[in-house]
Design a protein around this motif. Structure first.
Motif, short mmCIF file in Angstrom:
data_model
loop_
_atom_site.label_atom_id
_atom_site.label_comp_id
_atom_site.label_asym_id
_atom_site.label_seq_id
_atom_site.Cartn_x
_atom_site.Cartn_y
_atom_site.Cartn_z
N SER A 75 0.81 -1.22 0.00
CA SER A 75 0.00 0.00 0.00
C SER A 75 0.84 1.27 0.00
N MET A 76 2.13 1.19 0.38
CA MET A 76 2.93 2.41 0.47
C MET A 76 4.03 2.53 -0.57
N LEU A 77 4.43 1.43 -1.21
CA LEU A 77 5.52 1.48 -2.18
C LEU A 77 5.01 1.34 -3.61
N PRO A 78 5.59 2.08 -4.55
CA PRO A 78 5.18 1.93 -5.95
C PRO A 78 5.76 0.67 -6.57
N LYS A 79 5.20 0.25 -7.70
CA LYS A 79 5.72 -0.91 -8.42
C LYS A 79 6.98 -0.55 -9.22
N ARG A 80 7.05 0.69 -9.63
CA ARG A 80 8.23 1.17 -10.38
C ARG A 80 8.42 2.64 -10.12
N ARG A 81 9.64 3.10 -10.32
CA ARG A 81 9.91 4.53 -10.17
C ARG A 81 11.20 4.88 -10.90
N ILE A 82 11.36 6.17 -11.16
CA ILE A 82 12.58 6.68 -11.78
C ILE A 82 13.13 7.75 -10.84
N ILE A 83 14.43 7.66 -10.58
CA ILE A 83 15.10 8.69 -9.79
C ILE A 83 16.26 9.23 -10.62
N ALA A 106 11.81 -6.19 -16.97
CA ALA A 106 12.38 -4.96 -16.39
C ALA A 106 12.59 -3.91 -17.49
N LEU A 107 13.13 -4.33 -18.61
CA LEU A 107 13.36 -3.42 -19.73
C LEU A 107 12.03 -2.84 -20.23
N ASP A 116 19.22 5.60 -17.89
CA ASP A 116 20.57 5.11 -18.14
C ASP A 116 20.77 3.70 -17.59
N ILE A 117 20.13 3.43 -16.45
CA ILE A 117 20.25 2.15 -15.76
C ILE A 117 18.86 1.69 -15.34
N ILE A 118 18.63 0.38 -15.41
CA ILE A 118 17.43 -0.21 -14.83
C ILE A 118 17.90 -1.20 -13.78
N GLY A 133 21.05 -0.32 -25.20
CA GLY A 133 21.74 0.88 -24.75
C GLY A 133 21.53 1.26 -23.29
N ILE A 134 20.85 0.39 -22.53
CA ILE A 134 20.58 0.65 -21.12
C ILE A 134 21.24 -0.45 -20.30
N LEU A 135 21.90 -0.07 -19.21
CA LEU A 135 22.49 -1.09 -18.34
C LEU A 135 21.40 -1.67 -17.45
#
Length: 170
Positions: A75-83, A106-107, A116-118, A133-135
């Protein structure tokens, strides 16, 4: 937080702790890295809220939910995010789902994003490879190595350039 160089950022990357089912505490090599980290990224499967809280004691924690995380974490954490840290765009996702490999899921989670990175988890298998092109980086697991010879987590160091590596231990 103790940092070796003033302009360096040390990010500890962890996934699949599965505690208390797969471990009674965080392994010493991981605790040592957590103590001098600037940021902790956990890509899911803490399992319990207590384990999430334990990681927060070491410093700033950015996390996503995994498929075995309890209801309060879901309920408090997202399934995915970008920082973004020091100009580096990092996609964070657990990587669970149906069909395809964990890496491909994941890709696909960031297919319309400029990252740049996943960083992902779920498989417990340490992984570091460029795709499209993504690590893609999976830190493995510090508590549930399955049939692998070593437990592991990751370290991302960002200065003028960046490097990412696995830390292996028994």
């Amino acid at each position: 937080m103790i940092n070796q160089k003033e302009d360096e950022m040390k990010i500890v990357i962890v996934s699949d702790t599965h505690m208390p089912r797969k471990g009674r505490g965080l392994p010493e090599p991981l605790r040592n890295d957590l103590m001098d980290s600037d940021l902790i990224i956990h890509v899911g499967d803490f399992q319990t809220f207590d384990v999430y809280e334990e990681f927060k004691k070491y410093g700033e924690l950015i996390a996503v939910v995994g498929n075995v995380d309890r209801v309060e974490l879901q309920s408090m954490l997202p399934k995915r995010r970008i920082i973004e840290k020091k100009g580096l765009k990092i996609g964070i996702v657990h990587g669970d789902g149906k069909g395809k490999t964990t890496e491909k899921r994941a890709l696909e989670a960031f297919e319309d994003e400029d990252v740049d990175i996943i960083i992902f988890g779920h498989s417990h298998i340490p992984f570091s490879r460029f795709m499209k092109g993504i690590l893609l980086f999976n830190p493995g697991s510090p508590t549930d190595k399955r049939k692998l010879p070593y437990y592991s987590h990751g370290i991302l160091t960002i200065e003028k350039t960046w490097k990412i590596e696995h830390i292996f231990y028994q």
